[in-house]
Design a protein around this motif. Structure first.
Motif, short mmCIF file in Angstrom:
data_model
loop_
_atom_site.label_atom_id
_atom_site.label_comp_id
_atom_site.label_asym_id
_atom_site.label_seq_id
_atom_site.Cartn_x
_atom_site.Cartn_y
_atom_site.Cartn_z
N VAL A 93 -11.13 -14.26 18.59
CA VAL A 93 -9.91 -14.62 17.89
C VAL A 93 -9.15 -13.33 17.62
O VAL A 93 -9.72 -12.37 17.07
N TYR A 94 -7.89 -13.31 18.00
CA TYR A 94 -7.06 -12.12 17.84
C TYR A 94 -6.13 -12.32 16.65
O TYR A 94 -5.45 -13.35 16.54
N TYR A 95 -6.10 -11.31 15.79
CA TYR A 95 -5.31 -11.34 14.57
C TYR A 95 -4.26 -10.24 14.57
O TYR A 95 -4.53 -9.12 15.00
N CYS A 96 -3.12 -10.57 14.04
CA CYS A 96 -2.07 -9.59 13.78
C CYS A 96 -2.17 -9.19 12.31
O CYS A 96 -2.44 -10.03 11.45
N ALA A 97 -1.96 -7.91 12.04
CA ALA A 97 -2.02 -7.40 10.67
C ALA A 97 -0.88 -6.42 10.45
O ALA A 97 -0.46 -5.73 11.39
N ALA A 98 -0.40 -6.35 9.22
CA ALA A 98 0.73 -5.47 8.92
C ALA A 98 0.54 -4.82 7.55
O ALA A 98 -0.13 -5.37 6.67
N ASP A 99 1.16 -3.66 7.42
CA ASP A 99 1.05 -2.93 6.16
C ASP A 99 2.36 -2.19 5.90
O ASP A 99 2.96 -1.64 6.82
N ARG A 100 2.75 -2.15 4.62
CA ARG A 100 4.02 -1.53 4.27
C ARG A 100 3.93 -0.02 4.10
O ARG A 100 4.92 0.69 4.25
N PHE A 101 2.74 0.44 3.78
CA PHE A 101 2.64 1.80 3.30
C PHE A 101 1.96 2.75 4.27
O PHE A 101 1.18 2.36 5.12
N PHE A 102 2.29 4.01 4.11
CA PHE A 102 1.60 5.07 4.81
C PHE A 102 0.34 5.39 4.03
O PHE A 102 0.41 5.67 2.84
N ARG A 103 -0.80 5.33 4.67
CA ARG A 103 -2.08 5.47 3.98
C ARG A 103 -2.91 6.57 4.62
O ARG A 103 -3.82 6.29 5.42
N PRO A 104 -2.60 7.80 4.28
CA PRO A 104 -3.40 8.90 4.85
C PRO A 104 -4.84 8.80 4.41
O PRO A 104 -5.14 8.39 3.29
N GLY A 105 -5.73 9.15 5.28
CA GLY A 105 -7.15 9.14 4.94
C GLY A 105 -7.85 7.85 5.31
O GLY A 105 -9.08 7.81 5.28
N ILE A 106 -7.09 6.82 5.63
CA ILE A 106 -7.71 5.57 6.08
C ILE A 106 -7.48 5.44 7.58
O ILE A 106 -6.34 5.53 8.04
N PRO A 107 -8.53 5.26 8.35
CA PRO A 107 -8.36 5.17 9.81
C PRO A 107 -7.35 4.11 10.21
O PRO A 107 -7.28 3.04 9.60
#
Length: 127
Positions: free
Chosen positions: A93-107
């Motif tokens: 199952v393929y999922y799309c994901a999105a994020d608003r922020f720049f998160r340095p330190g998280i791969p």
């Protein structure tokens, strides 16, 4: 309310292609990052590919590099995943994901990096 809607999954034979789409309810430019993940039965969710909504920079998991291509159409608020030379091990199952922020330190392809998720679309590769 943010919505991500995936489409384009299906049943294909090994070596064939599919193009997945992720339609976002808000402008893709609203997000710093949009990614595709997949989850096969009995396995953990795996990051597949990432794209920066603003710069267009991309990143791929080694397992799909040179076979999959992620792209975006900001005018259509849609992100695509072109999958070529599909293999049975791409079944998931393929999922799309999105994020608003720049998160340095998280791969980049860590699931915990992403705020919003779609419901998924099934891709089955079988002869």
């Amino acid at each position: 309310q943010v919505q991500l809607v995936e489409s384009g999954g299906g049943l294909v034979q090994p070596g064939e292609s599919l193009r997945l789409s992720c339609a976002t309810s808000r402008s893709t430019l609203h997000y710093s990052a949009i990614a595709w993940f997949r989850q096969a039965p009995g396995k953990e969710r795996e990051g597949v590919s990432f794209i920066s909504s603003h710069t267009g920079s991309t990143y791929y998991a080694d397992s799909v590099k040179a076979r999959f291509t992620i792209s975006r159409d900001n005018a259509k608020n849609t992100v695509y995943l072109q999958m070529n030379s599909l293999k049975p091990e791409d079944t998931a199952v393929y999922y799309c994901a999105a994020d608003r922020f720049f998160r340095p330190g998280i791969p980049t392809l860590a699931a915990r990096r992403y705020e919003y998720w779609g419901q998924g679309t099934q891709v089955t590769v079988s002869s």
